[in-house]
Design a protein around this motif. Structure first.
Motif, PDB file in Angstrom:
ATOM      1  N   UNK A   1       0.818  -1.203   0.000  1.00 39.96           N
ATOM      2  CA  UNK A   1       0.000   0.000   0.000  1.00 39.96           C
ATOM      3  C   UNK A   1       0.858   1.261   0.000  1.00 39.96           C
ATOM      4  N   UNK A   2       2.129   1.107   0.273  1.00 34.91           N
ATOM      5  CA  UNK A   2       3.007   2.272   0.316  1.00 34.91           C
ATOM      6  C   UNK A   2       3.489   2.676  -1.075  1.00 34.91           C
ATOM      7  N   UNK A   3       3.295   1.795  -2.062  1.00 34.57           N
ATOM      8  CA  UNK A   3       3.778   2.098  -3.402  1.00 34.57           C
ATOM      9  C   UNK A   3       2.822   3.059  -4.085  1.00 34.57           C
ATOM     10  N   UNK A   4       3.297   4.250  -4.495  1.00 32.96           N
ATOM     11  CA  UNK A   4       2.412   5.169  -5.204  1.00 32.96           C
ATOM     12  C   UNK A   4       1.908   4.527  -6.486  1.00 32.96           C
TER      13      UNK A   4
ATOM     14  N   UNK B   1       4.624  20.238  -2.880  1.00 36.02           N
ATOM     15  CA  UNK B   1       4.713  20.695  -4.271  1.00 36.02           C
ATOM     16  C   UNK B   1       5.647  21.912  -4.395  1.00 36.02           C
ATOM     17  N   UNK B   2       5.803  22.649  -3.299  1.00 34.55           N
ATOM     18  CA  UNK B   2       6.717  23.794  -3.304  1.00 34.55           C
ATOM     19  C   UNK B   2       8.159  23.388  -2.992  1.00 34.55           C
ATOM     20  N   UNK B   3       8.373  22.094  -2.741  1.00 34.04           N
ATOM     21  CA  UNK B   3       9.715  21.605  -2.464  1.00 34.04           C
ATOM     22  C   UNK B   3      10.149  21.735  -1.024  1.00 34.04           C
ATOM     23  N   UNK B   4       9.234  22.115  -0.131  1.00 34.93           N
ATOM     24  CA  UNK B   4       9.566  22.264   1.295  1.00 34.93           C
ATOM     25  C   UNK B   4       9.304  20.923   1.985  1.00 34.93           C
ATOM     26  N   UNK B   5      10.246  19.986   1.812  1.00 34.49           N
ATOM     27  CA  UNK B   5       9.991  18.591   2.141  1.00 34.49           C
ATOM     28  C   UNK B   5       9.826  18.335   3.639  1.00 34.49           C
TER      29      UNK B   5
ATOM     30  N   UNK C   1       0.416  10.292  -0.330  1.00 34.57           N
ATOM     31  CA  UNK C   1       1.172  11.551  -0.286  1.00 34.57           C
ATOM     32  C   UNK C   1       2.231  11.521   0.814  1.00 34.57           C
ATOM     33  N   UNK C   2       1.867  10.986   1.955  1.00 37.77           N
ATOM     34  CA  UNK C   2       2.808  10.912   3.070  1.00 37.77           C
ATOM     35  C   UNK C   2       4.006  10.039   2.713  1.00 37.77           C
ATOM     36  N   UNK C   3       3.745   8.904   2.051  1.00 44.87           N
ATOM     37  CA  UNK C   3       4.847   8.022   1.658  1.00 44.87           C
ATOM     38  C   UNK C   3       5.751   8.684   0.619  1.00 44.87           C
ATOM     39  N   UNK C   4       5.157   9.413  -0.311  1.00 51.73           N
ATOM     40  CA  UNK C   4       5.953  10.119  -1.324  1.00 51.73           C
ATOM     41  C   UNK C   4       6.884  11.136  -0.672  1.00 51.73           C
ATOM     42  N   UNK C   5       6.353  11.877   0.285  1.00 57.71           N
ATOM     43  CA  UNK C   5       7.162  12.900   0.968  1.00 57.71           C
ATOM     44  C   UNK C   5       8.274  12.240   1.771  1.00 57.71           C
TER      45      UNK C   5
ATOM     46  N   UNK D   1       9.770   9.417   1.249  1.00 59.73           N
ATOM     47  CA  UNK D   1      10.802   8.930   0.326  1.00 59.73           C
ATOM     48  C   UNK D   1      11.654  10.087  -0.199  1.00 59.73           C
ATOM     49  N   UNK D   2      10.995  11.200  -0.496  1.00 57.99           N
ATOM     50  CA  UNK D   2      11.738  12.365  -0.992  1.00 57.99           C
ATOM     51  C   UNK D   2      12.688  12.895   0.070  1.00 57.99           C
ATOM     52  N   UNK D   3      12.247  12.932   1.333  1.00 63.12           N
ATOM     53  CA  UNK D   3      13.103  13.389   2.430  1.00 63.12           C
ATOM     54  C   UNK D   3      14.287  12.440   2.602  1.00 63.12           C
ATOM     55  N   UNK D   4      13.998  11.139   2.557  1.00 63.46           N
ATOM     56  CA  UNK D   4      15.075  10.154   2.706  1.00 63.46           C
ATOM     57  C   UNK D   4      16.091  10.285   1.582  1.00 63.46           C
TER      58      UNK D   4
END
Length: 730
Positions: A189-192, A689-693, A717-721, A723-726
């Motif tokens: 379920x975590x996969x976008x 979306x503004x890049x403020x991860x 959305x939470x999982x995407x963020x 992953x982006x932070x990591x």
């Protein structure tokens, strides 16, 4: 070993009958006689210990098998559980079968259908297991510490009706299968996923479904026929109390046969709900001026007396003595079928205790009958509601009715009042968890779900599964929610509510085909039993068809539901408009869009609401230019509506149309309402979306804690963020 029962004349007795047998004993005798005798000796020692503890009577020992009787089915099952546990520890392969019925003693023989059925149940039992009949299950299903699950119906030779068979199991082994392999990995379920444009979060109605998924009001699929007609024409419950049987062997207690009967009649007569047949009338029918042998009163005679007294229910009781204690047992029975509704037992030490004991029994009996009669008159299923207080139950029903009108504050008040009367009323706790969730009071929702969970060991199996379901809902665990509902279906396979609930979770996690199967099963049950289901079964089935491009089926399901549920026209028309519009058929879509405008005028909707609905239709159909135009018009008319502001903000941000404007809009809302999970979700998405991860991660996590139930878009959305932070931190 407990004393052998030997009989010199024909005697009938209603009892719980247990057969035990050592598996493979004959073969063991042939291969290792010494070991066989040691096994038999250990088996006797185990039986001796637990038959004494649970007041079992050894009727007959047949080599490696034993026939035992109990006055109470619960004692029989608890004894069997302890015997089986001890036998496994001693490596004795035992199987046990239990049935409740009539035994006939003739000389040294014991006969009767009850004995034959118990024996055949044991014959079919697997090694190391305990199986029981439906008559036993009815008596033990509400007993703490005993769990059983339905296996199948079996037909036995010379028995007219099939017998329902249940397997008893221990707490450490539930006998349940794990969910399908593809659902085991929660990370799935975590996969976008590529979310189709027509499945967007902005559909306000869809976003609210999680709030009501486990709170649906369905008609009862199976009415509990054994309580049919429990009330007389005057609305009261007619009851005949039989004289108690003195089973102590002590003539001192013969006077109490009528004494306990009189005390119970007097106490029950204080209830306005009960029409209790009086002692004098009973005595006339039973004795007709002659001496009466009360030990000869069988259930059949009790039924005959009750029918003569025009009572639909009768109460039969026994008085037993063991060691220094006196025990009163009571069976509440159906005067038509002799079926036992409920059994109670009370222990005392002296005759002086009888007065308090009969008062307590009277309260238990009165509450039981009043609650059952209330359930009989309900159009919805409340078969899993357990309380010993009829007053608490009445308050619970009032709360249920409030909730069905979506008046959550009213429902909360009644459920809390019910809990003041019965502080262990788990059903009310679960309803409070849902109501507080609907009110977006997430902490209170969790508080009551966990409070119910704390009492799970005291509950029967069906209630345990419902409590686990509530906990999974507030913990936002969709796979666990599916697991618990599927386990419930193993016990009650025709539950429309559970099939719908599973279908909803599949739908919400975008597993369209699985959702279709569950919704179709819901409608199949609805059709088979001629019971209306709720409109969202059809709508979500239509949407699932839409998402796999089965548009003909989608169109037909919406047409069918409109014929069945014309009062739901506005909801159905909305989706009828989305269907052709998403396929580019504007001519067909316009017919439904005009219909929505007409429905709005007919129902006195504000213009901003109608425009918002039209905007959402275009949003669902991925017609973004028109959707934006309509969202802006709605907000222009009603610029201070926070929901409309959030709708436009989320639309602009999620579709990358104007992220900065959307972020500015939602920031304005959060200045006044900082702790709304849905608004904070939009804000967190804007930050992302503004890049403020990191700020986005914090906002989305806070929003996740604030929402009461699982929301798939939010989760993705939470999982995407995260992953982006990591990735940024590498």
């Amino acid at each position: 070993m407990p004393e052998d029962r030997r009989h010199t004349s024909s005697v009938r007795k209603h009892a719980a009958i247990m057969f035990t047998d050592i598996v493979g004993y004959t073969a063991l005798m042939g291969s290792d006689e010494d070991k066989a005798f040691k096994t038999l000796r250990k088996n006797r020692e185990i039986h001796t210990k637990f038959l004494e503890q649970f007041k079992g009577t050894l009727i007959k020992e047949m080599g490696d098998g034993m026939l035992v009787s109990f006055n109470l089915a619960s004692d029989a099952v608890r004894c069997a559980m302890e015997i089986q546990k001890a036998s496994k520890a001693q490596d004795i392969p035992l199987k046990i079968g239990i049935h409740e019925g009539e035994m006939v003693f003739e000389g040294n023989d014991v006969l009767g259908d009850g004995v034959n059925i118990a024996s055949r149940i044991q014959d079919d039992t697997e090694e190391g297991c305990i199986t029981i009949s439906g008559s036993v299950y009815r008596d033990i299903k509400n007993k703490s510490g005993i769990q059983a699950e339905f296996i199948e119906e079996r037909t036995f030779k010379n028995v007219d009706e099939p017998i329902r068979i249940y397997k008893v199991f221990s707490e450490e082994h539930s006998g349940r299968e794990s969910p399908p392999e593809r659902l085991k990995n929660y990370n799935d379920l975590r996969k976008p996923r590529a979310i189709p444009p027509f499945v967007k979060r902005r559909n306000v109605i869809i976003s609210l479904l999680i709030v009501v998924v486990v709170l649906l009001i369905y008609p009862k699929i199976f009415r509990n026929d054994k309580f049919e007609g429990i009330r007389d024409e005057d609305g009261r419950i007619s009851v005949a109390v039989m004289p108690f049987k003195n089973m102590t062997g002590d003539s001192t207690y013969y006077l109490w046969q009528e004494g306990l009967q009189n005390l119970l009649i007097t106490s029950l007569s204080n209830s306005e709900e009960l029409a209790v047949r009086q002692y004098a009338t009973m005595f006339g029918i039973l004795g007709n001026g002659k001496d009466i042998n009360y030990t000869s009163i069988t259930p059949s005679l009790g039924r005959e007396v009750a029918k003569k007294l025009e009572a639909n229910t009768f109460i039969a009781g026994n008085l037993h003595q063991f060691e220094d204690n006196l025990r009163i047992t009571v069976n509440i029975m159906d005067a038509d079928s002799e079926e036992i509704y409920k059994s109670y037992e009370m222990d005392g030490t002296t005759e002086d205790d009888f007065f308090n004991l009969t008062d307590s029994l009277s309260m238990l009996i009165r509450n039981f009958l009043e609650i059952k009669s209330l359930k009989q008159n309900l159009f919805f299923d409340l078969s899993n509601v357990y309380t010993n207080s009829s007053e608490a139950y009445k308050l619970y029903l009032q709360g249920y009715n409030c909730r069905s009108r979506l008046d959550y504050d009213c429902a909360v008040d009644f459920y809390n009042r019910a809990l003041k009367i019965d502080s262990n009323f788990v059903s009310a706790m679960m309803r409070l968890a849902y109501c507080y969730g609907d009110l977006k009071q997430t902490e209170m929702s969790k508080f009551w779900a966990y409070k119910a969970s704390d009492r799970i060991d005291q509950l029967p199996l069906d209630m345990q599964l419902l409590v686990k379901e509530v906990k999974a809902a507030v913990d936002k665990e969709p796979l666990e929610l599916i697991k618990q509902m599927k386990q419930y279906l193993e016990i009650n396979p025709h539950s429309m509510r559970k099939h719908y609930g599973i279908g909803w979770v599949y739908f919400n996690t975008e597993q369209w085909q699985e959702a279709i199967e569950e919704f179709e099963k819901t409608l199949e049950i609805s059709s088979r039993f001629e019971i209306k289901t709720w409109v969202w079964t059809y709508i979500l089935l239509g949407r699932a068809y839409h998402n796999i491009n089965e548009h003909k089926k989608e169109k037909k399901i919406f047409e069918d539901v409109l014929d069945l549920l014309p009062d739901e026209e506005s909801q159905i028309t909305y989706w009828q408009a989305v269907c052709p519009l998403s396929q580019g058929d504007t001519t067909e879509a316009n017919k439904y869009l005009k219909k929505i405008i007409g429905i709005g005028k007919q129902n006195g909707w504000p213009e901003s609401k109608t425009l918002s609905w039209l905007a959402s239709v275009h949003d669902q159909a991925n017609n973004l230019i028109k959707a934006e135009e309509l969202y802006r018009k709605a907000l222009f008319i009603n610029p201070h509506d926070n929901k409309l502001i959030n709708d436009l903000a989320y639309f602009l941000i999620s579709n990358d149309i104007n992220i900065d404007e959307g972020f500015e809009l939602i920031s304005r809302v959060l200045e006044n309402i900082p702790d709304d999970g849905n608004y904070l979700h939009t804000y967190g998405l804007g930050l992302y979306k503004q890049g403020k991860l990191k700020e986005a991660q914090e906002a989305l996590n806070t929003a996740w804690d604030l929402i009461p139930y699982y929301d798939h878009d939010h989760f993705i959305h939470l999982q995407e963020v995260e992953k982006a932070v990591a990735s940024q931190n590498k």
